[in-house]
Design an enzyme around this catalytic site. Structure first.
Site, PDB file in Angstrom:
ATOM      1  N   ASN A  14      99.645  43.364   5.899  1.00 46.28           N
ATOM      2  CA  ASN A  14      99.153  42.249   6.700  1.00 46.28           C
ATOM      3  C   ASN A  14     100.112  41.065   6.568  1.00 46.28           C
ATOM      4  O   ASN A  14     100.262  40.510   5.473  1.00 46.28           O
ATOM      5  CB  ASN A  14      97.749  41.864   6.216  1.00 46.28           C
ATOM      6  CG  ASN A  14      97.131  40.742   7.021  1.00 46.28           C
ATOM      7  OD1 ASN A  14      97.725  39.701   7.215  1.00 46.28           O
ATOM      8  ND2 ASN A  14      95.914  40.963   7.484  1.00 46.28           N
ATOM      9  N   ASP A  73      91.987  43.205  -2.030  1.00 49.43           N
ATOM     10  CA  ASP A  73      91.121  43.559  -0.919  1.00 49.43           C
ATOM     11  C   ASP A  73      90.185  42.391  -0.746  1.00 49.43           C
ATOM     12  O   ASP A  73      89.620  41.880  -1.721  1.00 49.43           O
ATOM     13  CB  ASP A  73      90.345  44.856  -1.180  1.00 49.43           C
ATOM     14  CG  ASP A  73      89.814  45.444   0.131  1.00 49.43           C
ATOM     15  OD1 ASP A  73      90.616  45.577   1.079  1.00 49.43           O
ATOM     16  OD2 ASP A  73      88.619  45.751   0.206  1.00 49.43           O
ATOM     17  N   SER A  74      90.078  41.949   0.466  1.00 49.27           N
ATOM     18  CA  SER A  74      89.298  40.753   0.717  1.00 49.27           C
ATOM     19  C   SER A  74      88.565  40.871   2.034  1.00 49.27           C
ATOM     20  O   SER A  74      88.881  41.731   2.861  1.00 49.27           O
ATOM     21  CB  SER A  74      90.209  39.519   0.729  1.00 49.27           C
ATOM     22  OG  SER A  74      91.288  39.701   1.632  1.00 49.27           O
ATOM     23  N   PHE A 158      94.678  33.138   9.487  1.00 50.29           N
ATOM     24  CA  PHE A 158      94.596  34.419  10.191  1.00 50.29           C
ATOM     25  C   PHE A 158      93.195  34.976  10.006  1.00 50.29           C
ATOM     26  O   PHE A 158      92.365  34.395   9.312  1.00 50.29           O
ATOM     27  CB  PHE A 158      95.656  35.403   9.670  1.00 50.29           C
ATOM     28  CG  PHE A 158      95.509  35.773   8.215  1.00 50.29           C
ATOM     29  CD1 PHE A 158      94.862  36.947   7.848  1.00 50.29           C
ATOM     30  CD2 PHE A 158      96.005  34.945   7.217  1.00 50.29           C
ATOM     31  CE1 PHE A 158      94.721  37.292   6.504  1.00 50.29           C
ATOM     32  CE2 PHE A 158      95.866  35.289   5.873  1.00 50.29           C
ATOM     33  CZ  PHE A 158      95.220  36.465   5.520  1.00 50.29           C
ATOM     34  N   ASP A 161      89.603  32.939   9.823  1.00 48.36           N
ATOM     35  CA  ASP A 161      89.799  31.525   9.481  1.00 48.36           C
ATOM     36  C   ASP A 161      89.327  30.559  10.573  1.00 48.36           C
ATOM     37  O   ASP A 161      88.753  29.509  10.263  1.00 48.36           O
ATOM     38  CB  ASP A 161      91.261  31.252   9.150  1.00 48.36           C
ATOM     39  CG  ASP A 161      91.666  31.784   7.781  1.00 48.36           C
ATOM     40  OD1 ASP A 161      90.783  32.296   7.059  1.00 48.36           O
ATOM     41  OD2 ASP A 161      92.860  31.694   7.431  1.00 48.36           O
ATOM     42  N   ARG A 186      91.497  33.799  -1.961  1.00 51.34           N
ATOM     43  CA  ARG A 186      92.720  34.472  -2.407  1.00 51.34           C
ATOM     44  C   ARG A 186      93.465  33.604  -3.421  1.00 51.34           C
ATOM     45  O   ARG A 186      94.020  34.114  -4.399  1.00 51.34           O
ATOM     46  CB  ARG A 186      93.611  34.812  -1.207  1.00 51.34           C
ATOM     47  CG  ARG A 186      94.832  35.648  -1.578  1.00 51.34           C
ATOM     48  CD  ARG A 186      95.504  36.253  -0.356  1.00 51.34           C
ATOM     49  NE  ARG A 186      94.617  37.216   0.287  1.00 51.34           N
ATOM     50  CZ  ARG A 186      94.003  36.994   1.457  1.00 51.34           C
ATOM     51  NH1 ARG A 186      94.197  35.870   2.110  1.00 51.34           N
ATOM     52  NH2 ARG A 186      93.199  37.911   1.964  1.00 51.34           N
TER      53      ARG A 186
END
Length: 204
Positions: A14, A73-74, A158, A161, A186
């Site tokens: 990403n 991983d979020s 991104f 958001d 993050r």
């Protein structure tokens, strides 16, 4: 062993996440290499939790590069949707969905939800493995509280958001990079991971 660590592979494809993670890791005395510089397919995220998927990605990248790996991983969890989109945040509108597709899917599902019930939070699980079969990975977690706006605002960031509304009335997409990288989910998880790695790198 850890004192000789000079290169770490970042297990993400990403671009937005890669930019953020590189910035957050810039204080470490290591070379951070994206997995896109190597010739292998990304891991299939078959876990049922953020931490399972992060470990799958990190171990996969380490196995294919021979390097220590960092992965996260979020995703976004919305209370009124039972925690969805959760681990499916990047494919909420389908396997090939774009950020815009996912965002519109979320707004569509929440069209009739009152402001008081639009509570949500971003979660991030960041992990580090020294090798593919590392039995004691470093694991850090971060969470960022907010609400889901009724429409997108802002050009930055991104993913979700533009609809993640903060207590000050701005969305995450209206923050500067510096602001986001100081308070986001993050940022919290990676700050924890950097602190733990700094201790490891200081040994030997």
């Amino acid at each position: 062993m850890t004192g000789k660590l000079t290169r770490i592979v970042l297990a993400t494809g990403n671009p937005g996440k890669l930019r953020e993670m590189r910035a957050l890791l810039s204080g470490l005395p290591v070379e951070v290499v994206p997995q896109s510089e190597f010739d292998f397919e990304p891991a299939e995220e078959t876990g049922l939790s953020f931490v399972e998927n992060a470990l799958i990605k990190a171990r996969h990248a380490s196995a294919h590069t021979g390097l220590p790996a960092i992965a996260d991983d979020s995703g976004l969890a919305v209370d009124v949707l039972g925690g969805a989109p959760g681990i499916y945040s990047s494919r909420f509108a389908g396997e090939q969905a774009s950020d815009q597709d996912n965002l519109l899917q979320l707004l569509d599902q929440m069209e009739d939800v009152d402001d008081s019930d639009r509570v949500a939070r971003f979660h991030c699980l960041a992990v580090w493995v020294s090798h593919e079969e590392d039995p004691v990975p470093l694991i850090c977690q971060g969470a960022w509280e907010g609400r889901i706006a009724h429409q997108p605002s802002g050009e930055g960031g991104f993913g979700y958001d533009p609809v993640f509304l903060l207590p000050d009335g701005r969305t995450a997409a209206q923050l500067t990079k510096e602001e986001k990288n100081s308070i986001s989910h993050r940022a919290q998880a990676m700050s924890c991971l950097v602190s733990k790695l700094a201790v490891l790198l200081g040994r030997g």
